[in-house]
Design a protein around this motif. Structure first.
Motif, PDB file in Angstrom:
ATOM      1  N   LYS A   1     -10.255  -1.912 -16.380  1.00  0.00           N
ATOM      2  CA  LYS A   1     -11.089  -2.291 -15.229  1.00  0.00           C
ATOM      3  C   LYS A   1     -10.557  -1.674 -13.924  1.00  0.00           C
ATOM      4  CE  LYS A   1     -12.867  -6.340 -12.813  1.00  0.00           C
ATOM      5  NZ  LYS A   1     -12.905  -7.805 -12.774  1.00  0.00           N
ATOM      6  N   LEU A   2      -9.235  -1.661 -13.764  1.00  0.00           N
ATOM      7  CA  LEU A   2      -8.648  -1.192 -12.510  1.00  0.00           C
ATOM      8  C   LEU A   2      -8.638   0.330 -12.364  1.00  0.00           C
ATOM      9  CD1 LEU A   2      -5.653  -3.672 -12.249  1.00  0.00           C
ATOM     10  CD2 LEU A   2      -7.582  -3.507 -10.655  1.00  0.00           C
TER      11      LEU A   2
ATOM     12  N   LEU B   1      -0.168  -2.156 -12.347  1.00  0.00           N
ATOM     13  CA  LEU B   1      -1.546  -1.766 -12.683  1.00  0.00           C
ATOM     14  C   LEU B   1      -2.364  -1.565 -11.412  1.00  0.00           C
ATOM     15  CD1 LEU B   1      -2.400  -4.158 -15.655  1.00  0.00           C
ATOM     16  CD2 LEU B   1      -1.640  -1.775 -15.765  1.00  0.00           C
ATOM     17  N   LYS B   2      -2.209  -2.463 -10.469  1.00  0.00           N
ATOM     18  CA  LYS B   2      -2.968  -2.364  -9.213  1.00  0.00           C
ATOM     19  C   LYS B   2      -2.556  -1.129  -8.420  1.00  0.00           C
ATOM     20  CE  LYS B   2      -3.515  -7.304  -9.097  1.00  0.00           C
ATOM     21  NZ  LYS B   2      -2.830  -8.528  -8.718  1.00  0.00           N
ATOM     22  N   MET B   3      -1.304  -0.741  -8.544  1.00  0.00           N
ATOM     23  CA  MET B   3      -0.816   0.422  -7.796  1.00  0.00           C
ATOM     24  C   MET B   3      -1.299   1.737  -8.387  1.00  0.00           C
ATOM     25  SD  MET B   3       2.971  -0.742  -6.722  1.00  0.00           S
ATOM     26  CE  MET B   3       3.212  -2.297  -5.873  1.00  0.00           C
TER      27      MET B   3
ATOM     28  N   ARG C   1       1.730   6.418  -7.052  1.00  0.00           N
ATOM     29  CA  ARG C   1       0.695   7.379  -7.455  1.00  0.00           C
ATOM     30  C   ARG C   1       1.190   8.819  -7.326  1.00  0.00           C
ATOM     31  NH1 ARG C   1      -2.118   3.233  -5.009  1.00  0.00           N
ATOM     32  NH2 ARG C   1      -2.261   4.267  -2.992  1.00  0.00           N
TER      33      ARG C   1
ATOM     34  N   THR D   1      -3.423  -6.836 -20.995  1.00  0.00           N
ATOM     35  CA  THR D   1      -3.048  -5.763 -20.070  1.00  0.00           C
ATOM     36  C   THR D   1      -4.024  -4.594 -20.174  1.00  0.00           C
ATOM     37  OG1 THR D   1      -0.725  -6.420 -20.192  1.00  0.00           O
ATOM     38  CG2 THR D   1      -1.178  -4.190 -19.416  1.00  0.00           C
TER      39      THR D   1
ATOM     40  N   VAL E   1      -4.428   2.248  -9.222  1.00  0.00           N
ATOM     41  CA  VAL E   1      -5.812   2.450  -8.804  1.00  0.00           C
ATOM     42  C   VAL E   1      -5.848   3.661  -7.878  1.00  0.00           C
ATOM     43  CG1 VAL E   1      -7.723   1.470  -7.464  1.00  0.00           C
ATOM     44  CG2 VAL E   1      -6.411   0.008  -9.021  1.00  0.00           C
TER      45      VAL E   1
ATOM     46  N   SER F   1       1.515  -6.047 -11.053  1.00  0.00           N
ATOM     47  CA  SER F   1       1.207  -5.312  -9.828  1.00  0.00           C
ATOM     48  C   SER F   1       1.225  -3.800 -10.020  1.00  0.00           C
ATOM     49  CB  SER F   1       2.175  -5.714  -8.719  1.00  0.00           C
ATOM     50  OG  SER F   1       3.506  -5.392  -9.084  1.00  0.00           O
TER      51      SER F   1
ATOM     52  N   LYS G   1      -7.244  -5.286 -18.300  1.00  0.00           N
ATOM     53  CA  LYS G   1      -7.015  -5.201 -16.853  1.00  0.00           C
ATOM     54  C   LYS G   1      -6.876  -3.750 -16.403  1.00  0.00           C
ATOM     55  CE  LYS G   1      -4.726  -9.684 -16.860  1.00  0.00           C
ATOM     56  NZ  LYS G   1      -3.430 -10.369 -16.712  1.00  0.00           N
TER      57      LYS G   1
ATOM     58  N   GLY H   1       2.337   1.623  -3.436  1.00  0.00           N
ATOM     59  CA  GLY H   1       1.307   2.142  -4.332  1.00  0.00           C
ATOM     60  C   GLY H   1       1.095   3.632  -4.162  1.00  0.00           C
TER      61      GLY H   1
ATOM     62  N   ASP I   1       0.832  -1.211   0.000  1.00  0.00           N
ATOM     63  CA  ASP I   1       0.000   0.000   0.000  1.00  0.00           C
ATOM     64  C   ASP I   1       0.866   1.261   0.000  1.00  0.00           C
ATOM     65  OD1 ASP I   1      -2.350  -1.465  -0.026  1.00  0.00           O
ATOM     66  OD2 ASP I   1      -2.600  -1.395   2.151  1.00  0.00           O
TER      67      ASP I   1
END
Length: 170
Positions: free
Chosen positions: A138-139, A94-96, A67, A132, A98, A92, A135, A63, A60
């Motif tokens: 969506k994210l 991509l998830k960061m 950001r 990719t 968000v 990962s 994904k 991330g 977290d």
């Protein structure tokens, strides 16, 4: 299933002084297909200096730092050149991203941004398991108002996809 891999700098649009001061090293390398039609690009990355290494408590925190780096890089690039170009890998990272959406009044940077992907599987761009782009959409990407995204054609022809994608990057 074809595979296209390119190695490109995620923050190449940052001013040189900023990259030297505090950001990790990123690089840009040309890509070309080999005899089998697989496109790869590699470049030697020198070791990071210890003063440029940050250790954060958890994913977290990483991330949040990613950001902040993206927002800062975007603001600087837009101020200097009127546009921000961001290149991201899958996984990962991509998830960061968000929570970096451009759907808030103070998040207008996405309207001045072009996003490209560092690596791809040669699949349909709406394939939620493999693409990719699907994904990322969506994210976070669906929240990036006005962002121009460079995507592949969605075929399994790696050589043709590499050539078409390279043309978009020019």
């Amino acid at each position: 299933l074809g595979l296209l891999t390119t190695s490109v700098g995620a923050f190449a649009s940052l001013p040189q002084r900023r990259r030297q001061q505090q950001l990790p090293l990123f690089f840009l390398a040309a890509a070309s297909p080999n005899d089998d039609g697989v496109t790869t690009a590699t470049a030697a990355i020198p070791p990071a200096s210890p003063e440029n290494v940050q250790v954060l408590i958890d994913a977290d925190a990483v991330g949040a730092q990613i950001r902040e780096i993206v927002r800062t890089a975007a603001a600087e690039a837009i101020q200097e050149r009127g546009h921000f170009f961001l290149q991201v890998p899958g996984g990962s990272i991509l998830k960061m991203l968000v929570g970096t959406g451009g759907n808030q009044d103070d998040e207008t940077w996405t309207k001045h941004t072009t996003l490209a992907y560092v690596n791809h599987k040669c699949v349909a761009m709406d394939d939620q398991q493999l693409a990719t782009h699907a994904k990322a959409s969506k994210l976070f990407l669906n929240d990036w108002n006005g962002c121009q995204t460079l995507v592949m054609n969605g075929t399994d022809d790696g050589a043709a996809e590499a050539e078409a994608y390279q043309a978009q990057l020019q």
